[in-house]
Design a protein around this motif. Structure first.
Motif, PDB file in Angstrom:
ATOM      1  N   ASP A  82      65.252  80.114  20.663  1.00  0.00           N
ATOM      2  CA  ASP A  82      64.311  79.700  19.619  1.00  0.00           C
ATOM      3  C   ASP A  82      64.230  78.178  19.532  1.00  0.00           C
ATOM      4  O   ASP A  82      65.244  77.482  19.617  1.00  0.00           O
ATOM      5  N   LYS A  83      63.009  77.665  19.332  1.00  0.00           N
ATOM      6  CA  LYS A  83      62.772  76.219  19.322  1.00  0.00           C
ATOM      7  C   LYS A  83      62.249  75.701  17.976  1.00  0.00           C
ATOM      8  O   LYS A  83      62.209  74.496  17.762  1.00  0.00           O
ATOM      9  N   THR A  84      61.833  76.597  17.077  1.00  0.00           N
ATOM     10  CA  THR A  84      61.226  76.162  15.816  1.00  0.00           C
ATOM     11  C   THR A  84      61.874  76.875  14.643  1.00  0.00           C
ATOM     12  O   THR A  84      62.032  78.108  14.673  1.00  0.00           O
ATOM     13  N   LYS A 102      58.168  72.814   9.169  1.00  0.00           N
ATOM     14  CA  LYS A 102      58.783  73.242  10.413  1.00  0.00           C
ATOM     15  C   LYS A 102      59.705  72.133  10.932  1.00  0.00           C
ATOM     16  O   LYS A 102      59.406  70.953  10.788  1.00  0.00           O
ATOM     17  N   SER A 131      63.691  81.823  12.173  1.00  0.00           N
ATOM     18  CA  SER A 131      63.319  81.508  13.541  1.00  0.00           C
ATOM     19  C   SER A 131      62.696  82.753  14.169  1.00  0.00           C
ATOM     20  O   SER A 131      62.718  83.839  13.587  1.00  0.00           O
ATOM     21  N   ALA A 132      62.159  82.586  15.366  1.00  0.00           N
ATOM     22  CA  ALA A 132      61.389  83.668  15.985  1.00  0.00           C
ATOM     23  C   ALA A 132      62.198  84.942  16.159  1.00  0.00           C
ATOM     24  O   ALA A 132      61.703  86.044  15.930  1.00  0.00           O
ATOM     25  N   THR A 468      56.680  83.129  16.044  1.00  0.00           N
ATOM     26  CA  THR A 468      56.792  82.614  17.411  1.00  0.00           C
ATOM     27  C   THR A 468      57.053  81.113  17.333  1.00  0.00           C
ATOM     28  O   THR A 468      56.828  80.481  16.297  1.00  0.00           O
ATOM     29  N   ASP A 469      57.499  80.541  18.436  1.00  0.00           N
ATOM     30  CA  ASP A 469      57.719  79.094  18.470  1.00  0.00           C
ATOM     31  C   ASP A 469      56.416  78.324  18.590  1.00  0.00           C
ATOM     32  O   ASP A 469      56.311  77.176  18.155  1.00  0.00           O
ATOM     33  N   SER A 470      55.422  78.930  19.196  1.00  0.00           N
ATOM     34  CA  SER A 470      54.142  78.268  19.390  1.00  0.00           C
ATOM     35  C   SER A 470      53.191  78.584  18.243  1.00  0.00           C
ATOM     36  O   SER A 470      53.406  79.519  17.478  1.00  0.00           O
ATOM     37  N   PRO A 515      55.974  74.090  21.297  1.00  0.00           N
ATOM     38  CA  PRO A 515      56.812  73.177  20.511  1.00  0.00           C
ATOM     39  C   PRO A 515      56.741  71.733  20.978  1.00  0.00           C
ATOM     40  O   PRO A 515      56.825  70.814  20.160  1.00  0.00           O
ATOM     41  N   TYR A 690      56.150  69.285  13.338  1.00  0.00           N
ATOM     42  CA  TYR A 690      57.508  69.223  12.808  1.00  0.00           C
ATOM     43  C   TYR A 690      57.614  68.135  11.744  1.00  0.00           C
ATOM     44  O   TYR A 690      57.017  67.064  11.866  1.00  0.00           O
TER      45      TYR A 690
END
Length: 766
Positions: A82-84, A102, A131-132, A468-470, A515, A690
């Motif tokens: 996960d990135k976000t 975010k 997170s996702a 989702t991260d996107s 991201p 972000y």
């Protein structure tokens, strides 16, 4: 009683050699019991989020600093997928969101802040993070929730608080009294272990004592041991009726026991040792011998499967030295793999990340330098490299009612259904009865209460991932009859326009922002390049809206307040906007009843719009505004006084005559544009990226002197640190001018999934 000591074989499958069944058939059932669970967990990428804040209580115009761990929910290693991280701050009782932003996740760790403005109402708030892979429909256990107190003035903390007595017996009679047999059922003719739990209408424990009645005659007495919980033993007589009567607090109400079965099996934990579990399994007298299977699993990971032939009784010893710390589900199956009994057991409480935090002394002077030495190791003292976070703050801002920490979150809150009273009690080595109390907590959870049981894991395959991260979007043709190309191009850029790239849609106009598109500022802008006469609208998903919709329908560990009415669904995708008019709520600074753009780029667009779109002019050598033949005049000036025509018949050429009622004087103001109008005018769409990162301020009085008072109540916030190969780290920080008691906390995750926490204390004097 037949005794079996089971030895480990590969894949953690345990198999006794003293079986009176066909060995091959037995192996098949063992593999099926293990494989059935592995089917649900092997491909499961499930994250679990934990939030840590710099303190528990905040004042107006302060920064709330937070750290989030995103861990693999089974192995407790840092989760790098996960990135976000989606973070919300919600007012308790009203379910009103006051913050949504975010933050980027870097190798399973997030560090961020939230500004608490003066207009924020006092009270309790809930900080949540998602997170996702931690947030799914119809479940609420793997995202984070942290209670925050917000106050306007410190004096409210200085008021003496009444002593709170947990489990005070002087309570109303509306007590919720639960009776739960060990293993899940009561069987006559066998000694049964029965656990109980007493709470008031608010879920607070109640100290109780009482007696078990058989046909209204006392059989045994009992009393609670910890947090309204306790247990007793009795052997039910076939056909007899049993009830419980409370003596303290005195009550006329009788609580019936669950149905008592004439035939059945009892699963009893005889001992929970440091390296093994010893179970007694007993079935009703006269029952035929049969094969049984005992499966032990922790967070969906098989630790052992044992097989044995059950006559009247059976003792099984299962080695647990290599099992991870945490709640284990122990289930007894028959030959048809049907569960006969089930019990929760806590394994290896000492298998943790041991953290030491050493100070040179316990008392310091104001503005004095403090050196903190930290060491992380395993239970044997071997150094462990760990990701840790450290905070030090005035103990006045500590909330003792919220004892949640990294241990209680990952080992209890994310494993059990329902609220847990004072979870930190079970991890405090100073509480000598903590293991006994923890066993009572697990005994009173009920059948199938463990989050990782097969029924729950089956459902995960059907649960929809919410986030989702996107950020996804779509170009939608306004008039489908007009010719339009199948693929469109957009330009995505940052507010300073230094970072920009082309973004292409697919054949139906869909696009996604990864991201990496959000790392250069809080806002990203999309510019669409029209082709021909085709007109488009832009739909951008709002993932916070999805969080809100799902959160209304799931149960949180903390009560979130009244549930708002869900919005009616329609055919427009979430977040749909006309070109440039996005439905995100931008924060504005209000002054003199005028909206002032907070975003600099939007202010730049506003200035351009006023210059490029303004057709007003001043007639040369006069103060007439917009009169005939004055098209070559100058631009008016904001705030200046001008004359305008107000008569019935406007002149069409100059010179012209006018009467006293044909004109008036005005103070000129440029046209005002809303943000939506500006975005549309410049063919732009704005998407929130972000939240911008800030550095926590720490003075260095060795290098600088500051004559101004230093009123910092948070002395240290070091959320992202890694101990070296020797498991060591050193931090230096300075006291402020506040003379008070201070509390420090070190929490961390070892490279091998071990979790740990350590508190330390010191005083500051003038």
């Amino acid at each position: 009683m037949k005794k079996l000591l089971l030895q480990c074989i590969p894949l953690f499958l345990l198999l006794t050699t003293a079986l009176e069944v066909f060995p091959q058939q037995n192996k098949v059932i063992i593999n099926q019991l293990a494989g059935r669970l592995n089917t649900y967990t092997d491909s499961l990428a499930l994250a679990s989020v934990y939030l840590k804040t710099s303190k528990d209580v905040y004042e107006s115009q302060e920064d709330l600093w937070f750290k989030a761990y995103v861990l693999d929910s089974q192995y407790h290693n840092l989760f790098s997928i996960d990135k976000t991280l989606y973070v919300r701050l919600v007012k308790a009782g009203k379910d009103s969101v006051v913050w949504e932003e975010k933050y980027p996740i870097t190798q399973g760790v997030v560090s961020g802040h939230i500004y608490l403005g003066q207009s924020l109402p006092e009270g309790d708030y809930y900080l949540s993070a998602y997170s996702a892979h931690s947030f799914y429909q119809n479940q609420s256990y793997f995202h984070a929730l942290k209670m925050i107190k917000f106050i306007k003035e410190t004096r409210s903390l200085l008021k003496e608080k009444p002593a709170r007595i947990p489990g005070d017996a002087n309570l109303p009679q509306d007590i919720q009294f639960s009776i739960l047999p060990e293993g899940g059922q009561l069987v006559s003719g066998i000694t049964n272990t029965v656990a109980f739990k007493a709470v008031d209408k608010n879920g607070k424990p109640v100290v109780v004592s009482g007696e078990l009645l058989q046909e209204n005659l006392p059989v045994t007495t009992f009393k609670s041991i910890h947090a309204g919980m306790g247990s007793f033993y009795f052997k039910p007589v076939p056909g007899a009726n049993y009830q419980v009567r409370l003596i303290r607090p005195k009550s006329d109400r009788l609580y019936p026991l669950a149905a008592i079965h004439d035939k059945g099996v009892i699963l009893h934990l005889a001992k929970n040792k440091k390296d093994s579990l010893i179970f007694n399994i007993v079935q009703s007298a006269g029952s035929a011998k049969r094969p049984v299977y005992l499966r032990v699993q922790v967070r969906g990971r098989i630790q052992a499967v044992a097989a044995a032939m059950l006559g009247d009784s059976l003792k099984i010893t299962i080695p647990t030295a290599d099992a991870p710390q945490g709640i284990a589900e122990v289930t007894l199956f028959d030959q048809e793999m049907r569960p006969l009994a089930e019990r929760l057991v806590y394994l290896n409480p000492d298998n943790a990340l041991n953290i030491t935090a050493s100070l040179s002394r316990e008392v310091y002077k104001t503005r004095e330098k403090i050196s903190l030495k930290i060491r992380t190791s395993d239970k044997n003292g071997k150094p462990v490299q760990a990701s840790i976070g450290v905070n030090v703050y005035d103990k006045l801002y500590h909330n003792p009612e919220d004892a949640k920490d990294i241990l209680t979150h990952y080992y209890l809150s994310t494993q059990l259904k329902g609220r847990i009273y004072d979870p930190a009690y079970y991890f405090d080595a100073g509480n000598k009865d903590r293991n006994e109390a923890l066993d009572l907590l697990l005994l009173t959870q009920g059948w199938r209460c463990y989050l990782w049981n097969e029924d729950e894991l089956k459902e995960f395959k059907n649960r929809k991932q919410v986030l989702t991260d996107s950020t996804k979007g779509r170009l939608i043709a306004v008039d489908v009859k007009k010719n339009k190309p199948k693929i469109q191009m957009l330009m995505v850029f940052s507010t300073d326009e230094r970072e920009k790239r082309s973004l292409f849609t697919d054949s139906i106009g869909r696009f996604a922002l990864a991201p990496g598109d959000f790392v250069k500022g809080r806002w990203s802008y999309l510019k669409h390049f029209d082709v021909g006469k085709a007109e488009y609208m832009v739909a951008v998903e709002d993932q916070f809206k999805e969080i809100g919709n799902v959160s209304k329908n799931i149960l949180f560990e903390y009560p979130v307040g009244e549930k708002a009415t869900a919005e009616k669904e329609n055919d427009i995708p979430p977040g749909r906007i006309s070109m440039g008019a996005i439905n995100l709520n931008e924060v504005k600074v209000v002054a003199k009843k005028q909206n002032v753009f907070r975003d600099k780029y939007m202010g730049h667009l506003d200035s351009l719009a006023k210059l490029e779109g303004n057709t007003d002019f001043v007639y040369p050598n006069s103060n007439w505004l917009n009169v005939p033949s004055g098209a070559n005049g100058t631009k008016p000036i904001e705030g200046q006084k001008y004359t305008i025509w107000v008569g019935a018949t406007p002149p069409t050429k100059a010179p012209f005559s006018f009467g006293t009622g044909d004109f008036k004087e005005i103070i000129y103001h440029y046209p005002k544009f809303t943000e939506e109008e500006l975005l549309k005018k410049f063919n732009l769409t704005r998407i929130k990226g972000y939240y911008e990162k800030r550095e926590f301020y720490q003075p260095n009085y060795d290098k600088e002197s500051d004559p101004l008072p230093d009123y910092r109540n948070t002395l240290l916030w070091a959320p992202v640190m890694i101990t070296d190969k020797n498991g060591e780290a050193t931090l230096n920080f300075f006291c402020s001018d506040i003379n008070s008691n201070f509390i420090g906390t070190v929490e961390g995750v070892g490279s091998n999934g071990l979790l740990g926490k350590k508190e330390f204390y010191f005083n500051v004097i003038k």
